[in-house]
Design a protein around this motif. Structure first.
Motif, PDB file in Angstrom:
ATOM      1  N   GLN A 118      -0.626   3.116  29.515  1.00  0.00           N
ATOM      2  CA  GLN A 118       0.459   3.090  30.518  1.00  0.00           C
ATOM      3  C   GLN A 118       1.130   4.491  30.748  1.00  0.00           C
ATOM      4  OE1 GLN A 118       2.457   0.383  31.826  1.00  0.00           O
ATOM      5  NE2 GLN A 118       3.225   1.975  33.042  1.00  0.00           N
ATOM      6  N   ASP A 119       1.095   4.881  32.030  1.00  0.00           N
ATOM      7  CA  ASP A 119       1.492   6.136  32.494  1.00  0.00           C
ATOM      8  C   ASP A 119       2.690   5.798  33.337  1.00  0.00           C
ATOM      9  OD1 ASP A 119      -0.726   7.284  31.440  1.00  0.00           O
ATOM     10  OD2 ASP A 119      -1.741   6.979  33.351  1.00  0.00           O
ATOM     11  N   LEU A 120       3.887   6.865  33.061  1.00  0.00           N
ATOM     12  CA  LEU A 120       5.115   6.619  33.873  1.00  0.00           C
ATOM     13  C   LEU A 120       5.216   8.463  34.099  1.00  0.00           C
ATOM     14  CD1 LEU A 120       7.266   4.322  31.623  1.00  0.00           C
ATOM     15  CD2 LEU A 120       6.226   3.875  33.818  1.00  0.00           C
ATOM     16  N   ASN A 121       5.753   8.535  35.419  1.00  0.00           N
ATOM     17  CA  ASN A 121       5.901   9.913  35.861  1.00  0.00           C
ATOM     18  C   ASN A 121       7.218  10.045  36.583  1.00  0.00           C
ATOM     19  OD1 ASN A 121       3.087  10.991  35.151  1.00  0.00           O
ATOM     20  ND2 ASN A 121       2.612   9.215  36.491  1.00  0.00           N
ATOM     21  N   TYR A 122       7.875  10.971  36.541  1.00  0.00           N
ATOM     22  CA  TYR A 122       8.915  11.273  37.426  1.00  0.00           C
ATOM     23  C   TYR A 122       8.730  12.610  37.965  1.00  0.00           C
ATOM     24  CZ  TYR A 122      13.733  12.929  38.577  1.00  0.00           C
ATOM     25  OH  TYR A 122      14.674  13.422  39.327  1.00  0.00           O
ATOM     26  N   ILE A 123       8.710  12.805  39.292  1.00  0.00           N
ATOM     27  CA  ILE A 123       8.482  13.938  40.234  1.00  0.00           C
ATOM     28  C   ILE A 123       9.770  14.423  40.663  1.00  0.00           C
ATOM     29  CG2 ILE A 123       7.044  14.775  42.177  1.00  0.00           C
ATOM     30  CD1 ILE A 123       5.225  12.282  41.379  1.00  0.00           C
ATOM     31  N   ASP A 124      10.212  15.605  40.302  1.00  0.00           N
ATOM     32  CA  ASP A 124      11.443  16.278  41.217  1.00  0.00           C
ATOM     33  C   ASP A 124      10.991  17.275  42.146  1.00  0.00           C
ATOM     34  OD1 ASP A 124      14.258  17.004  41.691  1.00  0.00           O
ATOM     35  OD2 ASP A 124      14.132  18.143  40.023  1.00  0.00           O
TER      36      ASP A 124
END
Length: 111
Positions: free
Chosen positions: A7-13
């Protein structure tokens, strides 16, 4: 052989002030070469990618990596995958060419 749930979760700013959330869920199998604490591996995954800024889609992915076991149940791993997406069932070459490399560094646990 080892079964894998990843499981991969990413937040991109973004620099312009926007942001995205993206993730993927995949099942696969890895073949390990047991060299005491160091364990190189080869594997294959099938999963689903989703989130903001991308079209939700299925993907397939070969991978290669290395695990270092800190103790019998905890390891640190690095890996490289090439994900190609099933956006169109009629054009395998285009789907493969539009894939992406994914690099990972993480911690894992054996149960």
């Amino acid at each position: 052989l080892e079964g894998v749930l990843r499981q991969d979760l990413n937040y991109i700013d973004f620099a312009d002030g926007g942001s995205d959330y993206r993730g993927s869920t995949a099942l696969g199998v890895d073949f390990h070469l047991p060299l005491q604490n160091w364990q190189p591996f080869l594997g294959a995954l099938v999963g689903f990618a989703y989130g903001d800024g991308i079209r939700d889609t299925w993907f397939a992915s070969p991978e290669v990596g290395l695990k270092y076991f800190v103790n019998p149940t905890t390891f640190i791993q690095g890996l490289v995958q090439y994900q190609w997406f099933w956006r169109s069932t009629s054009d395998f070459d285009t789907n493969f060419d539009d894939g992406r490399f994914v690099y990972g560094l993480g911690i894992g646990f054996r149960f």
